[in-house]
Write an enzyme that holds these catalytic residues in place. Sequence first.
Site, short mmCIF file in Angstrom:
data_model
loop_
_atom_site.label_atom_id
_atom_site.label_comp_id
_atom_site.label_asym_id
_atom_site.label_seq_id
_atom_site.Cartn_x
_atom_site.Cartn_y
_atom_site.Cartn_z
N ARG A 70 -7.77 -1.76 -5.85
CA ARG A 70 -8.12 -0.68 -4.82
C ARG A 70 -8.85 0.51 -5.49
O ARG A 70 -8.40 1.07 -6.36
CB ARG A 70 -6.92 -0.36 -4.08
CG ARG A 70 -6.87 -1.35 -2.76
CD ARG A 70 -5.88 -0.70 -1.80
NE ARG A 70 -6.51 0.48 -1.21
CZ ARG A 70 -5.53 1.45 -0.47
NH1 ARG A 70 -4.10 0.98 -0.39
NH2 ARG A 70 -5.85 2.42 0.17
N ARG B 20 0.92 -1.33 0.14
CA ARG B 20 -0.22 -0.17 0.07
C ARG B 20 0.83 1.20 -0.16
O ARG B 20 2.19 1.04 0.17
CB ARG B 20 -1.03 0.04 1.19
CG ARG B 20 -0.69 -0.83 2.16
CD ARG B 20 0.39 -0.33 3.13
NE ARG B 20 0.31 1.15 3.49
CZ ARG B 20 1.49 2.03 3.79
NH1 ARG B 20 2.72 1.42 3.67
NH2 ARG B 20 1.15 3.14 4.03
N GLY B 21 0.25 2.32 -0.22
CA GLY B 21 1.02 3.68 -0.25
C GLY B 21 0.81 4.00 -1.54
O GLY B 21 1.13 3.29 -2.63
N ALA B 22 0.61 5.42 -1.98
CA ALA B 22 0.18 5.81 -3.39
C ALA B 22 1.34 5.80 -3.94
O ALA B 22 1.06 5.00 -5.24
CB ALA B 22 -0.32 7.39 -3.21
N ASP C 86 -4.29 9.34 -0.86
CA ASP C 86 -4.53 8.38 -2.03
C ASP C 86 -4.49 8.99 -3.39
O ASP C 86 -4.35 8.25 -4.38
CB ASP C 86 -5.73 7.45 -1.39
CG ASP C 86 -5.39 6.74 -0.15
OD1 ASP C 86 -4.36 6.66 0.18
OD2 ASP C 86 -6.26 6.04 0.25
N GLN D 2 -1.59 1.55 10.39
CA GLN D 2 -0.35 1.84 9.40
C GLN D 2 0.52 2.74 10.27
O GLN D 2 1.46 2.74 10.15
CB GLN D 2 -0.76 2.40 8.20
CG GLN D 2 -1.43 1.55 7.24
CD GLN D 2 -2.96 1.99 7.36
OE1 GLN D 2 -3.43 2.07 8.50
NE2 GLN D 2 -3.55 1.92 6.22
#
Lengths: 316, 316
Positions: B48, B14-16, B202, B161
Amino acid sequence: VPALVEAIRSLAVRGAPLLGLAGAYGVALAAARGFDVGEAARQLRTARPTMANLDYGVGRAVAAYEAAGGAAGGAGAARAALAEARALHREDEAAAERMTRHGQELLGELLPGGQFRVLTHGNTGALSSGGAGTAFAVLLAAHRAGRLRRLWVAETRPLLQGARLTGWEAARAGMPYAVLADGAAGTLLASGEVDAVVTGADLIAADGSAVQPVGGYPLAVLARHHGVPYVVVAPVTSVAPDTPDGRAVRPATRPGHEVTDLRPGAAIAPVGAQAYNPAFDVTPAELVTAVVTDRGVVEPVDRGNLAAVCSRSLPS
Amino acid sequence: VPALVEAIRSLAVRGAPLLGLAGAYGVALAAARGFDVGEAARQLRTARPTMANLDYGVGRAVAAYEAAGGAAGGAGAARAALAEARALHREDEAAAERMTRHGQELLGELLPGGQFRVLTHGNTGALSSGGAGTAFAVLLAAHRAGRLRRLWVAETRPLLQGARLTGWEAARAGMPYAVLADGAAGTLLASGEVDAVVTGADLIAADGSAVQPVGGYPLAVLARHHGVPYVVVAPVTSVAPDTPDGRAVRPATRPGHEVTDLRPGAAIAPVGAQAYNPAFDVTPAELVTAVVTDRGVVEPVDRGNLAAVCSRSLPS
């Protein structure tokens, strides 16, 4: 008594009204066992900061014990302390009933359509009281009257009183509830899914500011931002006339492991992580739409209205 | 590819910025293995919702693959997709460096005294990026420059997170950090312990509204209530020109067990409890003080300023 003090400290016993009873029964226990009642009272009073009811319950039982002769009064004094604790217990039940009635009336006025969707926080039901509780008692009555469409339960980190305890109480009562992460309340309010926020309090200052479990204050700010009523339900025994306002409440912190470890040995943050773990939140009076007490509703919330309701005699 | 899609869905990846790379490398992988690249791209894009970079990374690699002949292009087309993913990876590192520089300048302007205390949320460091990250990269640089007095890390329920990942990154870098329950941010801001809130996103809508991990929006409301700057750090690849504003972002939810169970089998809410688990938060542009991008700072945050910065050519 040391075991009771530890139970209060660790929040195994918590909830404003219940702490009043724990304090009173703790004094009665010390008296019955022949312990130093003054020392027991001191330890009980300081087991949790900023819990008005704890102080009140201890004070009531000590006063009854002293009036019956104190240490010199022997078994009679111990019986007087126990009788006072039991009286407080009955008063707590009756107070819960009156708060429920006043709260129902207020919700009816604020949300005339009925079928409301209410967000709550912490645990304020029977697990926190000698009776049906404070905020949760109001919402349970609304459910039983067919007027509660949805109960949103903020999980209330770090100790998860919402998810664990309010979730349990809501499930047991067959209420239409859903649990959410505390941070998800923003999306919930922004999407128009909340008609009112209804919570309890650890202490009410003389101006109506509410000391609450951590996370209450952000909900009050969000509620104001979205024009949603923020209602606090608490008995007048939670009002601390010596605390002039929210700024007078001394900050206190709790152990960091409550944040960094979900349980002893179940760490979520790196080993050695520091934590900021305030013991409570303070919601200033100007963010509180109304305080529902067992002697009536304080609205708008200010010093004069609160004092007037607190000094009102109980209905016969 | 199905394993990668599942890793994206479960937020293991995850993480943009990192999702942009995952998308591009996923397409390159499908091409190298001779899978249906169009189908792989579709699955990756939809793994996502509302992640602008995922869409962008997939699009870049697919375009390179198609330009080299697509399925008919054989190994050459697969190599072209991989080369494009690697190019995006290098660009991401360079973007992180530029965001860090712009962010440092902005913090210097907003907080001229230096020695700032910053609250952050989610995870936006190297674990979320091919480079040093977004918001966390700015704060790490501030730490290295001796200008960060305190990093407050909101734990970011439900998936933690903040506590798990940002805590780890902060500990590894020797930063002066402390973790807090998301609801404790209110007390922290009210007690004047936060000079700025700095977070990632995001997706950034065309008007500058930020789609963020759940809990970002309440922090923005609290920051505004307390007059504290709320800064979003995101590369221009996170900007979605086709999303006009925050209201255009379609609500989406994630599995309830993320809220009700801390881990599979470790329930915190009653069995069968429903949960409200929004997939993200939307922070409207009017609550964002500035958006720091790799092409400069958008401030004040509005449609025109954002478009101007996005269309600006990169410094040579």
